[in-house]
Enzyme design. Structure first.
Site, PDB file in Angstrom:
ATOM      1  N   LYS A 390       0.829  -1.213   0.000  1.00 40.64           N
ATOM      2  CA  LYS A 390       0.000   0.000   0.000  1.00 40.64           C
ATOM      3  C   LYS A 390       0.862   1.260   0.000  1.00 40.64           C
ATOM      4  O   LYS A 390       0.431   2.317  -0.470  1.00 40.64           O
ATOM      5  CB  LYS A 390      -0.966  -0.030   1.177  1.00 40.64           C
ATOM      6  CG  LYS A 390      -0.321  -0.112   2.559  1.00 40.64           C
ATOM      7  CD  LYS A 390      -0.076   1.243   3.201  1.00 40.64           C
ATOM      8  CE  LYS A 390       0.635   1.088   4.541  1.00 40.64           C
ATOM      9  NZ  LYS A 390       0.920   2.394   5.188  1.00 40.64           N
ATOM     10  N   THR A 447      -3.793   5.671   3.526  1.00 41.80           N
ATOM     11  CA  THR A 447      -2.487   6.064   2.994  1.00 41.80           C
ATOM     12  C   THR A 447      -2.597   6.784   1.654  1.00 41.80           C
ATOM     13  O   THR A 447      -1.794   7.661   1.357  1.00 41.80           O
ATOM     14  CB  THR A 447      -1.578   4.813   2.840  1.00 41.80           C
ATOM     15  OG1 THR A 447      -1.645   4.049   4.036  1.00 41.80           O
ATOM     16  CG2 THR A 447      -0.149   5.208   2.590  1.00 41.80           C
TER      17      THR A 447
END
Length: 531
Positions: A390, A447
């Site tokens: 990620k 994120t």
């Protein structure tokens, strides 16, 4: 299960009902005069004047007949009508029905019932059971007024709908709270509560997340000694003398039972739990240096996310290998959790994964608080791979933001990146459910879309035209995605997975491709079936 609804339409008990159309999906014959139907869209707010929900008899005319009918109805519900439909008892002739099953008796069953005993008044009602099936196939009970004693309308009044929906929501919420209180009571009674057992914890790494974890534990138990191993003497001094980590949290006061040290051997002595918060690329070398001071039974919790470049290994592989103990007790933590929000005690949820379920539960008990939910998992690979990849995807999302390519592009890119992470993780043995949870979708959303993300910030500045060297030189924290990108592509090659978006990020970071050209080439890829 819906509440029981009984509608008595005998001519001696006249009243008007407002119901939505009842769509009969199945009609079953009980006798020449009596039928059972499964109904969709039966409202739940109507109550009758006569109801004994705890009664033990149904349609009690002759006891033998009522018992047989009740059992038959239960079998029909369990075998073919399903739990999400309602039941309608249909009588073609009210006089015959009333003689067999006197209206004065209450109905006591757990199923949903609507009794209609004068269906002969409906247009097109057949005269006998032989033609009932074909008639019922055409039947979506007629809208409008029907012969004097009752009316079927298009829908319930809005106020009744709201009351019914509100009651359902309230019941569901109260059930959830009862379950929660029961669970908390069991936890409180547990004789193996990890927090009560642990009196000393060592946190390796005095960065933002390591500090946040130390503070979390120190707040939970004032008697606990929390040793924070740092490498900077000035940071160590300010933590011990001023109770503040000025580099990362200058406006927060640390609990007095958080003690910083430069000596890992001293910190590890007598420790009952170890939290590993050192950046991935520096972890192996550091752990090898201190391995002789680490007990073989000391549980480790890794909060570092990423892949080791030289070996393409995740932290659950790096830590035991560096310590020289393949059986070192180990768990990993991941999920959408900015350290500043943990410091501010804002609601947060994470997941702890370990092959050892007892260790996962112990870690859960140690960390969980009124502002931190801790779920457990046994899918270590899924939790770690999602947490590592990620970061690379967040750089791509930042590049889109920095180039002002719009929300459509952002959504498409993140969706494609999620698919690429899933393709690789599943090839490595991860479970798809993990990737849809906190460590996967949850962490990706945080994120990729929130400005506090270090990796996203790197991407924004790259998209705006800055060089990677100038970006990194101005940062005081590590953006793991920068180092991880190349390792991700090497893993993809190893497992034979195509990852267009993450590959493009790696080439941009290597200065082999400009962000603008990368976007044009990605948009020019063949239009394929979605997988």
């Amino acid at each position: 299960m819906e509440a029981m609804v009984i509608v008595d339409v005998a001519s001696s008990y006249p009243h008007t009902l407002h119901l939505p159309p009842l769509c009969y999906s199945r009609i079953a014959c009980i006798s020449d005069n009596l039928f059972l139907a499964s109904c969709l869209h039966l409202p739940t707010s109507h109550q009758t004047r006569r109801r004994r929900s705890n009664a033990t008899y149904l349609l009690q005319g002759k006891k033998k007949q009522s018992t047989g009918l009740k059992q038959w109805i239960k079998r029909q519900r369990s075998s073919c009508l399903g739990n999400h439909t309602s039941l309608a008892l249909l009588a073609l002739d009210h006089n015959h029905f009333a003689s067999m099953y006197p209206r004065e008796q209450a109905f006591g069953v757990s199923s949903d019932f609507i009794i209609m005993s004068n269906l002969r008044n409906l247009p097109g009602t057949p005269s006998d059971s032989s033609s009932f099936d074909s008639w019922s196939e055409r039947l979506t009970i007629a809208e409008g007024q029907v012969s004097g004693t009752w009316t079927l309308a298009q829908s319930m009044p809005q106020s009744s709908k709201r009351e019914s929906e509100s009651k359902i929501v309230k019941t569901a919420w109260e059930k959830l709270l009862r379950w929660s209180r029961s669970w908390q009571l069991l936890q409180a009674r547990s004789q193996h509560n990890q927090l009560e057992k642990v009196n000393k914890v060592v946190v390796l790494g005095g960065g933002s997340f390591g500090t946040a974890m130390a503070v979390l534990l120190a707040r939970k138990k004032a008697e606990m000694e929390v040793q924070l191993v740092v490498r900077d003497a000035s940071v160590c001094e300010t933590i011990n003398q001023r109770h503040s980590n000025m580099k990362y949290f200058p406006h927060h006061t640390l609990p007095k039972n958080v003690v910083a040290t430069l000596d890992a051997e001293e910190a590890l002595a007598g420790a009952q739990f170890c939290i590993h918060a050192i950046p991935v690329q520096a972890s192996a070398a550091f752990l090898q240096k201190i391995s002789k001071h680490v007990s073989s039974t000391l549980p480790f919790l890794s909060v570092s996310k990423g892949l080791e470049l030289s070996t393409l290994e995740i932290m659950s592989q790096v830590i035991p290998k560096a310590l020289g103990n393949p059986r070192q007790p180990l768990a990993v933590l991941s999920g959408p959790s900015f350290s500043i929000e943990l410091m501010d005690q804002l609601p947060t949820a994470v997941v702890v994964a370990s092959k050892d379920k007892e260790l996962a539960r112990a870690t859960q008990q140690l960390l969980a608080s009124r502002y931190l939910r801790v779920n457990t998992s046994s899918d270590v690979i899924g939790v770690e791979i999602a947490g590592a990849l990620k970061n690379v995807l967040a750089i791509a999302a930042g590049i889109v933001e920095g180039m002002n390519l719009g929300n459509n592009c952002m959504a498409a890119l993140v969706a494609q990146g999620c698919s690429e992470i899933r393709w690789l993780a599943e090839k490595m043995g991860a479970e798809s459910s993990t990737l849809a949870g906190l460590s996967g979708t949850g962490d990706i959303m945080l994120t990729c879309f929130v400005k506090l993300s270090r990796n996203r910030s790197v991407g924004v500045r790259l998209g705006a035209g800055e060089t990677l060297e100038s970006i990194q030189s101005s940062m005081n924290q590590v953006a793991e995605g920068v180092a991880t990108a190349g390792a991700v592509i090497a893993l993809a090659r190893k497992y034979r997975v195509q990852m267009p978006v993450l590959t493009a990020v790696a080439r941009i970071l290597d200065n082999e491709l400009t962000p603008k050209k990368a976007v044009l080439e990605l948009m020019s890829l063949p239009h394929v079936e979605e997988v």
